[in-house]
Enzyme design. Structure first.
Site, PDB file in Angstrom:
ATOM      1  N   LYS A  22       0.831  -1.221   0.000  1.00 44.74           N
ATOM      2  CA  LYS A  22       0.000   0.000   0.000  1.00 44.74           C
ATOM      3  C   LYS A  22       0.859   1.262   0.000  1.00 44.74           C
ATOM      4  CE  LYS A  22      -2.628   2.573   3.526  1.00 44.74           C
ATOM      5  NZ  LYS A  22      -1.549   3.250   4.242  1.00 44.74           N
ATOM      6  N   ARG A  93      -4.149  10.148   3.246  1.00 42.06           N
ATOM      7  CA  ARG A  93      -2.925  10.813   3.645  1.00 42.06           C
ATOM      8  C   ARG A  93      -2.036  11.068   2.419  1.00 42.06           C
ATOM      9  NH1 ARG A  93      -2.212  13.893   7.545  1.00 42.06           N
ATOM     10  NH2 ARG A  93      -0.031  14.427   7.693  1.00 42.06           N
ATOM     11  N   CYS A 117      -5.584   8.298   8.603  1.00 43.23           N
ATOM     12  CA  CYS A 117      -5.907   7.823   9.954  1.00 43.23           C
ATOM     13  C   CYS A 117      -5.612   8.897  10.992  1.00 43.23           C
ATOM     14  CB  CYS A 117      -5.069   6.588  10.293  1.00 43.23           C
ATOM     15  SG  CYS A 117      -5.544   5.137   9.360  1.00 43.23           S
ATOM     16  N   ARG A 122      -0.319  15.250  12.987  1.00 46.39           N
ATOM     17  CA  ARG A 122       0.348  14.802  11.756  1.00 46.39           C
ATOM     18  C   ARG A 122       0.771  16.030  10.937  1.00 46.39           C
ATOM     19  NH1 ARG A 122      -2.235   9.292   9.235  1.00 46.39           N
ATOM     20  NH2 ARG A 122      -0.155   9.215   8.347  1.00 46.39           N
ATOM     21  N   PRO A 123       1.815  16.740  11.389  1.00 49.89           N
ATOM     22  CA  PRO A 123       2.223  17.958  10.677  1.00 49.89           C
ATOM     23  C   PRO A 123       2.823  17.643   9.298  1.00 49.89           C
ATOM     24  CG  PRO A 123       3.806  17.436  12.413  1.00 49.89           C
ATOM     25  CD  PRO A 123       2.704  16.422  12.513  1.00 49.89           C
ATOM     26  N   ILE A 124       2.900  18.661   8.437  1.00 51.46           N
ATOM     27  CA  ILE A 124       3.537  18.477   7.125  1.00 51.46           C
ATOM     28  C   ILE A 124       4.665  19.500   6.933  1.00 51.46           C
ATOM     29  CG2 ILE A 124       1.659  17.317   5.884  1.00 51.46           C
ATOM     30  CD1 ILE A 124       0.871  20.092   4.807  1.00 51.46           C
ATOM     31  N   ASP A 125       5.199  19.987   8.067  1.00 54.34           N
ATOM     32  CA  ASP A 125       6.243  21.016   7.976  1.00 54.34           C
ATOM     33  C   ASP A 125       7.491  20.515   7.233  1.00 54.34           C
ATOM     34  OD1 ASP A 125       6.361  19.388  10.424  1.00 54.34           O
ATOM     35  OD2 ASP A 125       8.214  20.468  10.819  1.00 54.34           O
ATOM     36  N   GLN A 126       7.814  19.229   7.348  1.00 51.73           N
ATOM     37  CA  GLN A 126       9.022  18.724   6.679  1.00 51.73           C
ATOM     38  C   GLN A 126       8.810  18.586   5.166  1.00 51.73           C
ATOM     39  OE1 GLN A 126      11.974  18.539   8.449  1.00 51.73           O
ATOM     40  NE2 GLN A 126      10.569  19.485   9.907  1.00 51.73           N
ATOM     41  N   ASP A 307       3.265   0.551  12.145  1.00 53.29           N
ATOM     42  CA  ASP A 307       2.050   0.048  11.501  1.00 53.29           C
ATOM     43  C   ASP A 307       1.744  -1.404  11.894  1.00 53.29           C
ATOM     44  OD1 ASP A 307       1.800   2.503  10.344  1.00 53.29           O
ATOM     45  OD2 ASP A 307       2.587   1.910   8.393  1.00 53.29           O
ATOM     46  N   ARG A 399      -9.136   0.078   3.487  1.00 50.02           N
ATOM     47  CA  ARG A 399      -8.209   1.061   2.904  1.00 50.02           C
ATOM     48  C   ARG A 399      -6.862   0.418   2.622  1.00 50.02           C
ATOM     49  NH1 ARG A 399      -6.775   5.240   6.716  1.00 50.02           N
ATOM     50  NH2 ARG A 399      -5.263   5.483   5.070  1.00 50.02           N
TER      51      ARG A 399
HETATM   52  N1  EPU Z   1       6.357  14.424  10.978  1.00 51.86           N
HETATM   53  C1  EPU Z   1       6.621  15.756  11.220  1.00 51.86           C
HETATM   54  N2  EPU Z   1       6.573  16.619  10.157  1.00 51.86           N
HETATM   55  C2  EPU Z   1       6.297  16.195   8.886  1.00 51.86           C
HETATM   56  C3  EPU Z   1       6.036  14.840   8.653  1.00 51.86           C
HETATM   57  C4  EPU Z   1       6.065  13.964   9.721  1.00 51.86           C
HETATM   58  O1  EPU Z   1       6.873  16.160  12.354  1.00 51.86           O
HETATM   59  O2  EPU Z   1       6.277  17.044   7.968  1.00 51.86           O
HETATM   60  C5  EPU Z   1       6.409  13.478  12.115  1.00 51.86           C
HETATM   61  C6  EPU Z   1       5.057  12.796  12.353  1.00 51.86           C
HETATM   62  O3  EPU Z   1       4.240  13.567  13.198  1.00 51.86           O
HETATM   63  C7  EPU Z   1       5.474  11.469  12.957  1.00 51.86           C
HETATM   64  C8  EPU Z   1       6.823  11.177  12.285  1.00 51.86           C
HETATM   65  O4  EPU Z   1       7.294  12.419  11.755  1.00 51.86           O
HETATM   66  O5  EPU Z   1       5.683  11.629  14.334  1.00 51.86           O
HETATM   67  C9  EPU Z   1       6.776  10.164  11.161  1.00 51.86           C
HETATM   68  O6  EPU Z   1       5.807  10.545  10.192  1.00 51.86           O
HETATM   69  P1  EPU Z   1       5.945  10.116   8.651  1.00 51.86           P
HETATM   70  O7  EPU Z   1       6.029  11.357   7.847  1.00 51.86           O
HETATM   71  O8  EPU Z   1       7.050   9.114   8.538  1.00 51.86           O
HETATM   72  O9  EPU Z   1       4.554   9.426   8.380  1.00 51.86           O
HETATM   73  P2  EPU Z   1       3.674   9.528   7.079  1.00 51.86           P
HETATM   74  O10 EPU Z   1       4.531   9.641   5.874  1.00 51.86           O
HETATM   75  O11 EPU Z   1       2.593  10.548   7.258  1.00 51.86           O
HETATM   76  C10 EPU Z   1       3.662   6.989   6.549  1.00 51.86           C
HETATM   77  C11 EPU Z   1       2.622   5.932   6.384  1.00 51.86           C
HETATM   78  C12 EPU Z   1       2.038   5.575   7.737  1.00 51.86           C
HETATM   79  C13 EPU Z   1       3.142   5.125   8.679  1.00 51.86           C
HETATM   80  C14 EPU Z   1       4.237   6.182   8.749  1.00 51.86           C
HETATM   81  C15 EPU Z   1       5.451   5.743   9.557  1.00 51.86           C
HETATM   82  C16 EPU Z   1       1.763   6.428   4.190  1.00 51.86           C
HETATM   83  C17 EPU Z   1       0.639   6.928   3.357  1.00 51.86           C
HETATM   84  N3  EPU Z   1       1.567   6.429   5.499  1.00 51.86           N
HETATM   85  O12 EPU Z   1       2.978   8.116   7.102  1.00 51.86           O
HETATM   86  O13 EPU Z   1       1.194   4.480   7.482  1.00 51.86           O
HETATM   87  O14 EPU Z   1       2.623   4.923   9.968  1.00 51.86           O
HETATM   88  O15 EPU Z   1       4.685   6.515   7.423  1.00 51.86           O
HETATM   89  O16 EPU Z   1       5.988   4.579   9.016  1.00 51.86           O
HETATM   90  O17 EPU Z   1       2.785   6.004   3.673  1.00 51.86           O
HETATM   91  C18 EPU Z   1      -0.609   3.021   7.793  1.00 51.86           C
HETATM   92  O18 EPU Z   1      -0.272   2.467   6.725  1.00 51.86           O
HETATM   93  O19 EPU Z   1      -1.455   2.544   8.592  1.00 51.86           O
HETATM   94  C19 EPU Z   1       0.013   4.288   8.150  1.00 51.86           C
HETATM   95  C20 EPU Z   1      -0.479   5.119   9.069  1.00 51.86           C
END
Ligand code: EPU
Length: 430
Positions: A22, A93, A117, A122-126, A307, A399
């Site tokens: 996925k 997401r 979820c 879940r910030p997107i600052d990075q 996960d 999903r």
């Molecule tokens: N984070 C920040 N800023 C950002 C992005 C992330 O502070 O701009 C923090 C998050 O708050 C979190 C950490 O960094 O504490 C890790 O977040 P990450 O960005 O790695 O997560 P993601 O890309 O939003 C993906 C998967 C998630 C999985 C995580 C961690 C997708 C669509 N989602 O999320 O999958 O838990 O990586 O491996 O790829 C799932 O499949 O059930 C699921 C939630």
């Protein structure tokens, strides 16, 4: 409304085939927007997150042709639209990858802020940091993530991510693929789907090195042409079936896996007394005796995956002794604990720590899936529990898990789907 009815307490036997990953598919499909030509993509999982992305790609003008059940030809050559519709994108997401891909292709993008979820903050600052460093002006306005390069080409840059983020790593890779010059991402995430995205982009003509390490280098290219690519098997789907047989007992063969991707899950289950035999692309997982307690901490890859946290928690609920779970990625990933307690589990949560006191058996109960992996954890618990469990809100589970009901039935479990009309649901809920 659809629910799953599981009559548990029955060991699992047989074979199950794992689908495409996925979290690789939801990045690779948006990345086809960068490609000038036809991408033939194999091993695409049939799950609702993928259907949503495909419908968004079509609405943007992509031509999509079905080759067989898991293979599609996707041609985004004629896409002109840079704006993603609100309703579909809000549900997932991964809509943020559409942002990186549209910006990379057109120098302009307008995409609703992502959904997905509820796991806490879940910030997107990075993502913003990576994309801005490439020279785009990024802003969030009226629920949309917007960016423009004002007609100039994106420029390679040196980016240090403040947190290890799967999404920000992949989005920056996608955006930088067609930029001018070299982009270096430091403190990059290393998950198998990051390597898969790099392999996909490279097979279409990109120049990406170091994916799978914490420094990724992307030398921008002028154009990507079409080609053939096959998505890797889903690490978490495989891990979920490993957890299911560990909790319910029995012996199953899990086919179409990359055993290396499962190392951290295998190590934990072995510690708990489960027997795992690795072959080239399959695993035999067997659990006969009692389960031992274990402490599990989730971390970015190659650590134990967040996960898989609810699914391993379901197994720990049945292990002898006290186990400690520590969530190292998300703020709020224990929302399933109340539902497990309905089934007789002894689990106490304090912030990022959960203490699980093993019980001899779980009992079936009505429960509600609060997110995708929580729902998967409830299935694992229900398969082991004596009596009947009814799981509501299974759209969360669908999903991310292809054909989970038929795959579990193939393993001998007694699970079926019940659909009740909205009217019956409202009467029941009254
Ligand atoms: N984070 C920040 N800023 C950002 C992005 C992330 O502070 O701009 C923090 C998050 O708050 C979190 C950490 O960094 O504490 C890790 O977040 P990450 O960005 O790695 O997560 P993601 O890309 O939003 C993906 C998967 C998630 C999985 C995580 C961690 C997708 C669509 N989602 O999320 O999958 O838990 O990586 O491996 O790829 C799932 O499949 O059930 C699921 C939630």
């Amino acid at each position: 409304m659809t629910k799953y009815i599981i009559h548990g307490g029955k060991p699992l036997y047989g074979e199950v085939e794992i689908s495409g990953a996925k979290n690789a598919a939801v990045a690779i499909l948006p990345a086809t927007l960068l490609v000038d030509g036809v991408c033939r993509i194999e091993n695409i999982p049939q799950i609702s997150d993928v259907s949503l992305i495909l419908s968004i790609l079509k609405s943007l003008g992509a031509e999509i042709r079905t080759v067989d059940r898991t293979t599609l030809d996707i041609d985004c050559s004629n896409v002109q639209n840079r704006s993603v519709p609100y309703d579909a994108a809000r549900q997932i997401r991964a809509s943020y990858y559409l942002f990186g891909a549209l910006l990379g292709r057109f120098g302009e993008a307008n995409v609703p802020l992502p959904g997905g979820c509820d796991l806490g903050n879940r910030p997107i600052d990075q993502h913003e940091k990576g994309i801005s460093a490439l020279g785009a002006q990024v802003q969030v306005q009226n629920g949309y993530f917007q960016a423009t390069t004002k007609g100039t080409r994106l420029q390679g840059a040196h980016i240090y991510l403040d947190v290890v983020s799967v999404g920000a790593t992949m989005n920056t890779m996608i955006t930088a693929t067609l930029a001018e010059g070299l982009t270096v991402i430091e403190n990059a995430a290393k998950e198998p789907h990051i390597v898969d995205l790099a392999n996909f982009l490279n097979s279409m003509g990109a120049n990406i090195m170091g994916a799978g390490t914490d420094v990724i280098k992307i030398r921008g290219v002028g154009r990507l042409a079409g080609g053939l690519y096959s998505i890797i098997p889903d690490q978490i789907e495989a891990g979920t079936y490993m957890a299911a047989v560990s909790a319910a007992g029995g012996e199953i063969t899990i086919k179409n896996v990359i055993p290396k991707h499962l190392d951290s899950i295998t190590a934990k289950l072995e510690e708990m007394g489960v027997t795992i035999i690795e072959n080239d692309d399959s695993l035999i997982v067997k659990r006969e005796g009692a389960l031992n307690k274990s402490n599990v901490k989730t971390y970015p890859y190659p650590g134990f995956p967040t996960d898989m946290q609810p699914q391993i928690a379901a197994v720990l609920c049945l292990a002898e002794g006290t186990s400690i779970l520590t969530e190292g990625v998300w703020d709020n990933r224990y929302r399933y604990a109340d539902e497990f307690r309905r089934m007789g589990a002894n689990i106490q949560v304090d912030g990022k720590i959960a203490v699980v006191e093993g019980v001899k058996s779980l009992t079936g109960a009505p429960v509600t899936a609060c997110d995708l992996r929580a729902g998967a954890g409830m299935i694992v618990a229900a398969l082991a529990a004596n009596g009947t469990t009814e799981i509501e809100h299974v759209y969360h589970i669908e999903r991310g898990y292809e054909d989970i009901v038929s795959k579990l039935r193939q393993l001998g479990s007694n699970i079926h789907v019940e659909t009740i009309t909205d009217e019956e649901w409202h009467v029941g809920a009254g």
